[in-house]
Design an enzyme around this catalytic site. Sequence first.
Site, mmCIF file in Angstrom:
data_model
loop_
_atom_site.group_PDB
_atom_site.id
_atom_site.type_symbol
_atom_site.label_atom_id
_atom_site.label_comp_id
_atom_site.label_asym_id
_atom_site.label_seq_id
_atom_site.Cartn_x
_atom_site.Cartn_y
_atom_site.Cartn_z
ATOM 1 N N ARG A 126 -6.646 13.068 4.794
ATOM 2 C CA ARG A 126 -8.006 13.586 4.569
ATOM 3 C C ARG A 126 -9.038 12.491 4.833
ATOM 4 N NH1 ARG A 126 -4.687 16.690 1.342
ATOM 5 N NH2 ARG A 126 -4.860 18.886 1.970
ATOM 6 N N TRP B 215 -4.913 12.587 -3.701
ATOM 7 C CA TRP B 215 -5.386 13.385 -2.565
ATOM 8 C C TRP B 215 -6.817 12.961 -2.298
ATOM 9 C CZ3 TRP B 215 -1.437 15.753 -0.445
ATOM 10 C CH2 TRP B 215 -0.345 16.094 -1.241
ATOM 11 N N THR B 216 -7.185 12.867 -1.012
ATOM 12 C CA THR B 216 -8.462 12.184 -0.733
ATOM 13 C C THR B 216 -9.558 13.076 -0.153
ATOM 14 O OG1 THR B 216 -7.588 11.485 1.416
ATOM 15 C CG2 THR B 216 -7.356 9.940 -0.416
ATOM 16 N N HIS C 53 0.129 23.206 6.153
ATOM 17 C CA HIS C 53 -0.732 22.017 6.166
ATOM 18 C C HIS C 53 -0.632 21.276 7.494
ATOM 19 C CE1 HIS C 53 -2.492 21.691 2.133
ATOM 20 N NE2 HIS C 53 -1.373 22.217 1.668
ATOM 21 N N TYR D 283 -2.315 13.786 -11.199
ATOM 22 C CA TYR D 283 -3.206 13.965 -10.053
ATOM 23 C C TYR D 283 -4.451 13.088 -10.208
ATOM 24 C CZ TYR D 283 -0.711 17.254 -7.163
ATOM 25 O OH TYR D 283 0.189 17.809 -6.293
ATOM 26 N N TRP E 5 5.134 19.428 -8.653
ATOM 27 C CA TRP E 5 3.680 19.202 -8.774
ATOM 28 C C TRP E 5 2.981 20.356 -9.459
ATOM 29 C CZ3 TRP E 5 -0.425 21.826 -6.236
ATOM 30 C CH2 TRP E 5 -0.043 22.777 -5.289
ATOM 31 N N ASP F 203 4.709 22.320 0.938
ATOM 32 C CA ASP F 203 3.841 22.998 -0.029
ATOM 33 C C ASP F 203 2.863 23.945 0.649
ATOM 34 O OD1 ASP F 203 2.692 20.667 1.099
ATOM 35 O OD2 ASP F 203 1.049 20.790 -0.336
ATOM 36 N N GLU F 204 2.483 24.953 -0.108
ATOM 37 C CA GLU F 204 1.325 25.796 0.184
ATOM 38 C C GLU F 204 1.307 26.378 1.593
ATOM 39 O OE1 GLU F 204 -2.054 24.128 -2.784
ATOM 40 O OE2 GLU F 204 -1.742 22.855 -1.037
ATOM 41 N N ASP G 68 -6.685 12.531 -8.169
ATOM 42 C CA ASP G 68 -7.925 12.994 -7.522
ATOM 43 C C ASP G 68 -8.792 13.754 -8.523
ATOM 44 O OD1 ASP G 68 -5.927 14.971 -7.532
ATOM 45 O OD2 ASP G 68 -6.731 15.995 -5.768
ATOM 46 N N ASP H 221 -1.666 15.938 7.724
ATOM 47 C CA ASP H 221 -2.193 17.139 7.049
ATOM 48 C C ASP H 221 -3.232 17.738 7.976
ATOM 49 O OD1 ASP H 221 -3.237 19.050 5.030
ATOM 50 O OD2 ASP H 221 -2.080 17.833 3.644
HETATM 51 C C1 ACM Z 1 0.081 19.593 -3.416
HETATM 52 O O1 ACM Z 1 -0.719 19.172 -4.254
HETATM 53 N N1 ACM Z 1 -0.268 20.562 -2.574
HETATM 54 C C2 ACM Z 1 1.427 19.078 -3.313
#
Ligand code: ACM
Length: 738
Positions: A154, A457-458, A260, A407, A382, A315-316, A409, A183
């Site tokens: 990011r 996470w940035t 991602h 986390y 997570w 993820d996601e 962030d 990402d």
């Molecule tokens: C994550 O926070 N999506 C691993």
Amino acid sequence: MKTFVLLCSLLASTATIGQSRIHLIPQPVSVQEKQGSFTPGPKTSIRYDPAFREAALYLGEVLSIPVARILPGQTAGAQTILLSKQKSADSAAYILSIRPSLIKATASHPAGILYAVQSIAQLYLTSRDNQLPCAEITDKPRFGYRGLMLDVSRHFAPPEYVKKTIDLLSLYKMNRLHLHLTDGAGWRIQMDKYPKLTSKAAWRTHRNWKDWWKSDRSFSLENNPEAHGGYFTKAQARELVTYAARRGITIIPEIEMPGHSDEVLEAYPHLKCPNVTHKTGEFCIGNDSTFTFMQDVLTEIMEIFPSTYLHIGGDEAGKGNWKKCPKCQQRIRDQKLKDEDELQSYAIRRIEQFISSKGRKLLGWDEILEGGLAPGSTVMSWRGERGGIEAARMGHDVIMTPGSHCYFDHYQQDPATQPEAIGGYLPLQKVYSYEPIPAELEKEKQHHVLGAQANVWTEYIPTTEHLDYMIFPRIIALSETVWSDPSKKNWDDFLSRLYYHYRLLQKKNVNYCRPADKVDIKPAFDSTLLTATVQLNTEQYQPEIRYTLDGTNPVSSSTLYTGPFIINKTVQVRTAIFRNGKAVQKADTLLLDFHKALGKSVTYNRKWVSYPAQKERTLVNGYKGSLTYQDGQWQGFTSDLDVVIDLGKTEALRDVSCTFMQITGPGVYMPDFVEVFVSDDGKTFTSAGKALNDVPTDENRLRFKSFRVQPVNTSARYIHFYAKNHTGFLFADEIVVY
Ligand code: ACM
Ligand code: ZN
């Protein structure tokens, strides 16, 4: 804050803070402090076992001992630091003896000796006089995996910053640096077979992720004057690997798949599902080129990074494209898969087979459990600890990194005082309180929990100064959680040691987050709800806290807090930290409500969803929510809030209110309105009033609002409280009735 610490603080306000000269973090297994000091100086030399050369040279750098006086061998003269080898069952264990003319560190392995050296380094860097206090220390880590994840996608962080972070992680005996290299917002590692990953997908039209995200999310080209971004060349990445290894840290690379991956699909659109013309983050699983790509990339990654673990994200992933894609659907039929969850699982299994065929191990976010966990894979939990617990029960190793405690962030202090963050609230004390082994996990499965990791996470962290700020001092709190036995952990004692580490961080030019001057007012209502014991907590060491209970702001003559106090009626607690006779900032306040609904029975017409908090007691337990909806006092609804309170007898009603929270990032909104209905028989209700929302739904800063209805000349036994959900989540903490 424990009473004895505060008593000490009163007595010692003019004396030197703290009696011990040893302020190690993480707390070792045992420390015996002795009289005297070892003073590194021009005569100091280092003698090392040949296996420990690296650590010896590093110690020389820390203590400014010239290389000429750092020699192999075991002969000790006056003022020698001896690094000796001795068998030990644990390669990370060490023994450290500091005497006035000799320091002896012993370990079986370079890992252990490095930890001994880092203890010496900490003692040196936290001392006022560059002396090393005499002591006998034995030590070893509780967990084998002690990590930090840095999201360099990011916002890219250059190699110099990564090295600085490695140095600091090593100083706190952390041993894994997980680099989130890819990402949607940028690919950050040179790949020979796929040059567009770095000539295009590493460069954005906007430097700041948020601006880019709100734009059309385009990529630029390397060398375009307006391009923003960057990547590690293979040479730089290899240098980082070597640098980290010398500091006892393994770098774990993460290559995201199958979601991602927007940046890859911008550079190589043939890897998208063929029917998808819009931007997307998901590879086509029906396309064999996807697997060729992943294997090619992982092959080059393995050539750079020797770590056993390769993190493949997982993820996601949105599964919508796959539902409509002929190739993905063909794959589902060919492989006799049940659905798109199993399609994702198919992809991960295929990658896992490839990785394990090369003698490496797959690590992935907990979504890799969906549709079946690939054999041999390790799960990073997570989304809370559920995934970790499930995987451990299945016999898989897990690393805990729940959003609630890991986390970095998230905000660490009151969001109103902080640079914009993604949301959440993770203050230092909460990080410190983390216990990686879930209480519900069976004893025989607990060894599968390898340790824990913090994630940074940035998206909202555009500069390395800001990264420092989000990481420190929270990572120092986590270091004690993953290294020290829980019996050695104590928040007050940790604060007393951390006080000296702020000095260390200043010496290392770290832009750490300064301890907050906020006072957390924590009531504990007793089971009969007739009294509350109030405790005051802060991040400050030995603060002078004063408080009032009459609604006035505390002044220098207000009651001094010396320990928990008891109250038995509605009061406003107001409290502030004082320095030199002055309150250092606005008072913190908490209204403790002994209201009419306290402890009464609540019937839910619609249940809370994934945030039960204290279940049926939440809305009438006297506790207000804090700054985070994860604190166990905010109850979360994806429907309307629709409850009936039975007061047990008819009561006069003049005021019914409830506070809601809005934080739009995670989809939490104020209700559109609140309506209160009353009844004597619990069957026929009449409206007693309505309160409308006036907080704009596009207000994306954290907001709280009390919705209040004031019935006129009303008595009733039953109160039907209704709040209309706007969209997403509704969070309420307490329905206060007077
Ligand atoms: C994550 O926070 N999506 C691993
Ligand atoms: Zn497809």
